[in-house]
Design a protein around this motif. Structure first.
Motif: not given
Length: 342
Positions: A140-143, A150-151, A176-188, A245-251
């Motif tokens: 998906f990220l290559k589309v 993302i950029i 007081g929250q962070d805007l970004i998130r760190t997942g188990i992989t780069k794509s996540v 978000v809609a495309i990635s959420e099911p995965f």
């Protein structure tokens, strides 16, 4: 009776012999002079910033050395929460003074495979469900339109996280929250960060349009700020974020189920799986880490980096009485300084 010349001659011989011995002693001393290794620029900077008296106890020296290791290698401080962190320190302490750590090659070729075999035993090669899902996300990220989205989102996050005052304002507006998130992989990480940004859309718009931000000429009139405001106000950008978000959420949901199943049922019955199963909490997202990766593409400036980029991310957490990052901007780091890869 000895003549005058016979008396003088032995004296000259003794004088020459003493000079020869002195020369040999001096030569030997020079050969034993140790050449101290040149400290890395990072070590020099660290020692200038944090000065611990030479009379400090061994506990302080140990903690300073550990802090320097984290600082020089840009390690995430959450590593210190790992159970193996204290085990490593205990093992080194048992070896006593003079212990030399294994080289990078030994760690990679010898110990990595041994640790894997001890923790996982016999691992049967088979298609991994989480790996397959992650590969789909990577595709998906290559589309083009996804990559462009993302950029643009990273343009906003980099501007915020590399300016301590703006970071403080942002956290004020989003609770007081962070805007970004760190997942188990780069794509996540990418898709979780987009989700977070979409959730905070109205608050981000409010922040960039607030008098607190717009009246501060130190950053509001910068080209980066103008770019961020343009993106924030772009409805096409937010539509792309919604679609991503809609495309990635099911995965992402499938990945969560896989990780929960793995933790609760064990993975190859290894000790790591048992520990994870016993410590799992229902409110914790199994595909997201608590701490954000400050070296990720969502934070790290790849073009035109600031010389104080790394220290600026601490924001108000730094006590101005202990370390004024602006004060050291020109004295520690030169404009062409490549310290820390900045």
């Amino acid at each position: 009776m000895a003549t005058k010349d016979e008396i003088i001659e032995p004296s000259l011989k003794k004088s020459k012999l003493a000079e020869a011995k002195s020369s040999v002693t001096l030569s030997t001393a020079k050969s034993h002079v140790s050449v101290e290794p040149t400290s890395s620029p990072v070590v020099k900077v660290f020692n200038n910033i944090i000065q611990i008296p030479s009379s400090s106890n061994s506990q302080e020296n140990m903690e300073k050395s550990i802090a320097l290791f984290f600082f020089e290698n840009k390690l995430d401080f959450s590593v210190a929460r790992s159970s193996s962190y204290q085990q490593m320190i205990d093992a080194i302490a048992k070896c006593g003074p003079g212990f030399t750590g294994p080289s990078a090659e030994v760690l990679k070729t010898t110990w990595l495979s041994r640790v894997k075999s001890e923790n996982y035993g016999n691992i049967f090669v088979s298609p991994c469900a989480s790996q397959c899902v992650n590969q789909i996300l990577e595709e998906f990220l290559k589309v083009d339109w996804v990559s462009r989205c993302i950029i643009q989102a990273q343009t906003i996050s980099k501007f915020i996280y590399n300016n301590s005052s703006i970071l403080d304002i942002m956290k004020k507006y989003i609770g007081g929250q962070d805007l970004i998130r760190t997942g188990i992989t780069k794509s996540v990480s990418n898709f979780l960060s987009l989700q977070s940004m979409l959730k905070q859309r109205s608050r981000l718009k409010h922040m960039f349009n607030s008098p607190e931000y717009s009246t501060n000429c130190s950053y509001a009139n910068k080209s980066q700020s103008m770019s961020c405001i343009s993106i924030i106000e772009d409805n096409d950008f937010w539509q792309s974020v919604e679609e991503c978000v809609a495309i990635s959420e099911p995965f992402l949901k499938v990945l969560r189920e896989i990780n929960i199943f793995t933790r609760t049922h064990g993975m190859f019955k290894c000790n790591l799986a048992v520990e994870a199963r016993n410590t799992i909490a229902p409110e914790v997202d199994p595909i997201q880490f608590d701490d954000i990766d400050m070296t990720s593409e969502w934070v790290e400036e790849s073009e035109n980096p600031s010389s104080m980029q790394w220290l600026d991310r601490f924001g108000s957490a730094l006590d101005g009485n202990d370390l004024n990052t602006r004060q050291f901007s020109s004295s520690i780091f030169a404009t062409n300084d490549n310290l820390f890869g900045l």
